[in-house]
Structure formats: C-alpha cells, structure tokens
Scaffold this motif. Structure first.
Motif, mmCIF file in Angstrom:
data_model
loop_
_atom_site.group_PDB
_atom_site.id
_atom_site.type_symbol
_atom_site.label_atom_id
_atom_site.label_comp_id
_atom_site.label_asym_id
_atom_site.label_seq_id
_atom_site.Cartn_x
_atom_site.Cartn_y
_atom_site.Cartn_z
ATOM 1 N N LEU A 9 16.349 28.991 -5.850
ATOM 2 C CA LEU A 9 15.637 27.959 -6.596
ATOM 3 C C LEU A 9 16.062 26.599 -6.072
ATOM 4 O O LEU A 9 17.259 26.300 -5.988
ATOM 5 C CB LEU A 9 15.968 28.050 -8.092
ATOM 6 N N ASP A 10 15.085 25.769 -5.715
ATOM 7 C CA ASP A 10 15.361 24.417 -5.242
ATOM 8 C C ASP A 10 14.794 23.410 -6.232
ATOM 9 O O ASP A 10 13.610 23.483 -6.597
ATOM 10 C CB ASP A 10 14.735 24.186 -3.869
ATOM 11 N N TYR A 11 15.631 22.474 -6.652
ATOM 12 C CA TYR A 11 15.230 21.443 -7.605
ATOM 13 C C TYR A 11 15.490 20.056 -7.027
ATOM 14 O O TYR A 11 16.418 19.864 -6.224
ATOM 15 C CB TYR A 11 16.047 21.560 -8.896
ATOM 16 N N ASP A 12 14.688 19.105 -7.481
ATOM 17 C CA ASP A 12 14.977 17.694 -7.268
ATOM 18 C C ASP A 12 15.167 17.041 -8.632
ATOM 19 O O ASP A 12 14.304 17.168 -9.517
ATOM 20 C CB ASP A 12 13.827 17.006 -6.523
ATOM 21 N N PHE A 13 16.303 16.354 -8.803
ATOM 22 C CA PHE A 13 16.626 15.691 -10.067
ATOM 23 C C PHE A 13 16.703 14.180 -9.854
ATOM 24 O O PHE A 13 17.496 13.720 -9.021
ATOM 25 C CB PHE A 13 17.962 16.195 -10.607
ATOM 26 N N PRO A 14 15.917 13.399 -10.580
ATOM 27 C CA PRO A 14 15.978 11.940 -10.427
ATOM 28 C C PRO A 14 17.208 11.326 -11.082
ATOM 29 O O PRO A 14 17.504 10.141 -10.862
ATOM 30 C CB PRO A 14 14.697 11.461 -11.108
ATOM 31 N N MET A 39 26.521 33.492 -8.471
ATOM 32 C CA MET A 39 25.630 32.341 -8.339
ATOM 33 C C MET A 39 26.275 31.309 -7.414
ATOM 34 O O MET A 39 27.435 30.947 -7.581
ATOM 35 C CB MET A 39 25.370 31.730 -9.717
ATOM 36 N N ARG A 40 25.497 30.867 -6.422
ATOM 37 C CA ARG A 40 25.974 29.843 -5.490
ATOM 38 C C ARG A 40 25.131 28.590 -5.694
ATOM 39 O O ARG A 40 23.894 28.661 -5.717
ATOM 40 C CB ARG A 40 25.894 30.335 -4.054
ATOM 41 N N MET A 68 19.164 20.074 -5.407
ATOM 42 C CA MET A 68 20.119 21.139 -5.725
ATOM 43 C C MET A 68 19.475 22.484 -5.435
ATOM 44 O O MET A 68 18.303 22.718 -5.757
ATOM 45 C CB MET A 68 20.557 21.081 -7.185
ATOM 46 N N ARG A 69 20.240 23.376 -4.834
ATOM 47 C CA ARG A 69 19.804 24.762 -4.587
ATOM 48 C C ARG A 69 20.683 25.710 -5.384
ATOM 49 O O ARG A 69 21.909 25.598 -5.369
ATOM 50 C CB ARG A 69 19.868 25.101 -3.106
ATOM 51 N N THR A 258 10.992 22.549 -6.503
ATOM 52 C CA THR A 258 10.294 22.393 -5.224
ATOM 53 C C THR A 258 10.110 23.697 -4.467
ATOM 54 O O THR A 258 9.235 23.798 -3.602
ATOM 55 C CB THR A 258 11.040 21.397 -4.332
ATOM 56 N N SER A 259 10.924 24.711 -4.780
ATOM 57 C CA SER A 259 10.801 26.003 -4.105
ATOM 58 C C SER A 259 11.335 27.094 -5.018
ATOM 59 O O SER A 259 12.320 26.873 -5.744
ATOM 60 C CB SER A 259 11.579 25.995 -2.778
ATOM 61 N N PHE A 260 10.685 28.267 -4.991
ATOM 62 C CA PHE A 260 11.049 29.362 -5.892
ATOM 63 C C PHE A 260 10.842 30.670 -5.141
ATOM 64 O O PHE A 260 9.722 30.982 -4.738
ATOM 65 C CB PHE A 260 10.161 29.310 -7.137
ATOM 66 N N LYS A 261 11.926 31.407 -4.939
ATOM 67 C CA LYS A 261 11.852 32.699 -4.253
ATOM 68 C C LYS A 261 12.649 33.740 -5.039
ATOM 69 O O LYS A 261 13.744 33.435 -5.533
ATOM 70 C CB LYS A 261 12.413 32.595 -2.837
#
Length: 271
Positions: A9-14, A39-40, A68-69, A258-261
């Motif tokens: 899981l990739d996130y962008d946090f403002p 969990m990494r 953050m990933r 931003t990304s989900f696998k």
C-alpha cells in the motif's frame, strides 16, 4: 499447499496523520504461517499493537508527511481443498445462543437488518431453518447484486445494495448478513485473503475479499455470497459486525492511496 500472501500500500500524506491498520493474519491461522507476515513500513516509524473488542490484531502508527509504503510478504500453509460446510446444520434458537453471538444479531452501521426485516421473512420465511436458509440467502444475494469494481461505495448499506442491485464483495456480505440477522441467525463480517486458485484464467488483479460467518448448530460456518461456490485458499484476516469494524486502514486526516496491490499465490513445492 503453501500460499504466498501479502500486500503493498502506497500513501501520500499532506501532514502527519494517525493510522490504525488491520492487516495481520487472524490469530486462528497464525500457526499455519511458515514465514511471518511482518509489516514493513517505509519510512520507518514506531508502531504499537493491540487487540480490538473482536480479538483482531491492530497496528497503530503516526504517518509522517509525504510518501509512505506499507507492505508484507508471508507464506502460509493451507489444505489446498475447496472449503466446505455442514449443509444440514440446524438453526440455534435465540434463547439458546451463546452470549458472544448476540451482538451479531443486532443491526449495525452497514448491516441495517431492521430495515429489511419484513422483506427477509417474505423472501426466506418458507425456507428450511439453518444452513439451507443461509444458502438460500446467499443464492438470492448472488443473483440480486451485479459485481463491478467501479460501483464500490464506502457509504452503501445493505438496504442500499438491495435497492441498487450493484456493488462489490462487501455489499454482497452486508446484504447476506442483514438478511441472516433479520431471520434470527447470528452473522459476522469477515475480511480475508482469497486468490483465484482453482478458477478459470485469466485472473483479475489481487484484492482482499469479504465474506461472512453464520452461527449454526456446531458453530460458526463460512459463506461467500459473492462467489457462491467453494473456494480454495481463503485466509482470514479479521471479523466484526460489518466492514466498519474491519477496515484494513483507518486514517485520521487527509491522504491519497496512490497504489494498492494484494497477492494470494500458490507456492510451487520443492522437488
């Protein structure tokens, strides 16, 4: 059979943002892990853990501003057989139910069984109580809802799903749970890993899957109204009243996923 399971899981946090994650394999399957589902997180941040009221393992952290990933990659043993249930299991009278089942008889945020009470008895009152009744509910829900990822909604309730006739796996589970509860059958929402092993290719991209358990004579049994066929390799992550209790990520601030696998793949056995 061994399964490689995991997610990225990739996130962008403002801004710095608290998060609660519910991504670990359920404690009932931990003994089957042959490689742990650690969990990494990148960038690395402190993580604390706790059990929620349903016994699910939760991780708590403060995400820093920026990217953050969150990822894990594990291996778990499985029977490799299609899942089964006791098709003859009877229904347990409410007055004989264990106390821990009673919360799963009550309407919840997404499983608004009180709104579906009369309809449930009209549709299923003639069916044989117990497992045949739950299966009749699954058959109906499977026909009623048309699956489409583009129809996902975080606010759709069971009664909405019935009226709209569309949704994703969580909507199938919510509607079936609501019907079960309206028929005095305890039902709880489950989120799981579930790949496509044993089904025809081509396979769609991986995802987490929603199903539910109904309490019948002999205990809790798993049902899957979206697929409505026996599947191979389901791995339980968490249980609750509905999807609100078992969200994979609950964030307390603005963010963009931003990304989900997700993957659930069979591991080739060594020769």
């Amino acid at each position: 059979m061994k399964l490689r399971i995991g997610y990225e899981l990739d996130y962008d946090f403002p801004q710095p943002t608290p998060i609660i994650l519910m991504l670990h394999v359920h404690f009932s399957r931990v003994s089957d892990l042959t490689a742990p589902d650690h969990m990494r997180i990148s960038p690395s941040v402190p993580v604390s853990a706790y059990r929620d009221v349903f016994g699910n393992w939760c991780s708590r952290l403060l995400a820093p501003q920026g990217h953050m990933r969150i990822t894990a990659d594990a291996v778990i043993s499985d029977t490799g057989l299609p899942e089964s249930f006791n098709r003859n299991a009877g229904q347990v009278p409410v007055e004989q139910l264990p106390e821990e089942c009673l919360t799963f008889l009550i309407a919840s945020r997404f499983c608004d069984s009180d709104r579906l009470l009369d309809l449930a008895w009209q549709l299923f009152g003639h069916t044989q109580p117990g497992a045949p009744r739950v299966q009749a509910i699954c058959d109906f829900v499977n026909r009623r809802i048309a699956f489409n990822y583009n129809d996902a909604s975080v606010t759709r309730t069971a009664s909405d799903a019935y009226r709209e006739g569309r949704g994703v796996c969580r909507d199938y589970a919510h509607l079936a749970i609501a019907f079960c509860r309206a028929m005095n059958i305890p039902a709880r929402y489950c989120t799981c890993y579930l790949g496509d092993i044993g089904t025809p290719k081509p396979w769609p991209p991986g995802d987490f899957a929603a199903s539910f358990e109904a309490y019948l004579e002999g205990g809790w049994q798993m049902f899957d109204p979206r697929n409505n066929v026996a599947r191979i390799g389901r791995v339980l992550i968490a249980r609750g009243r509905d999807a609100a209790d078992v969200a994979i990520a609950t964030t307390f601030g603005p963010n963009v996923l931003t990304s989900f696998k997700v993957w659930t793949d069979e591991v080739a056995e060594a020769a």
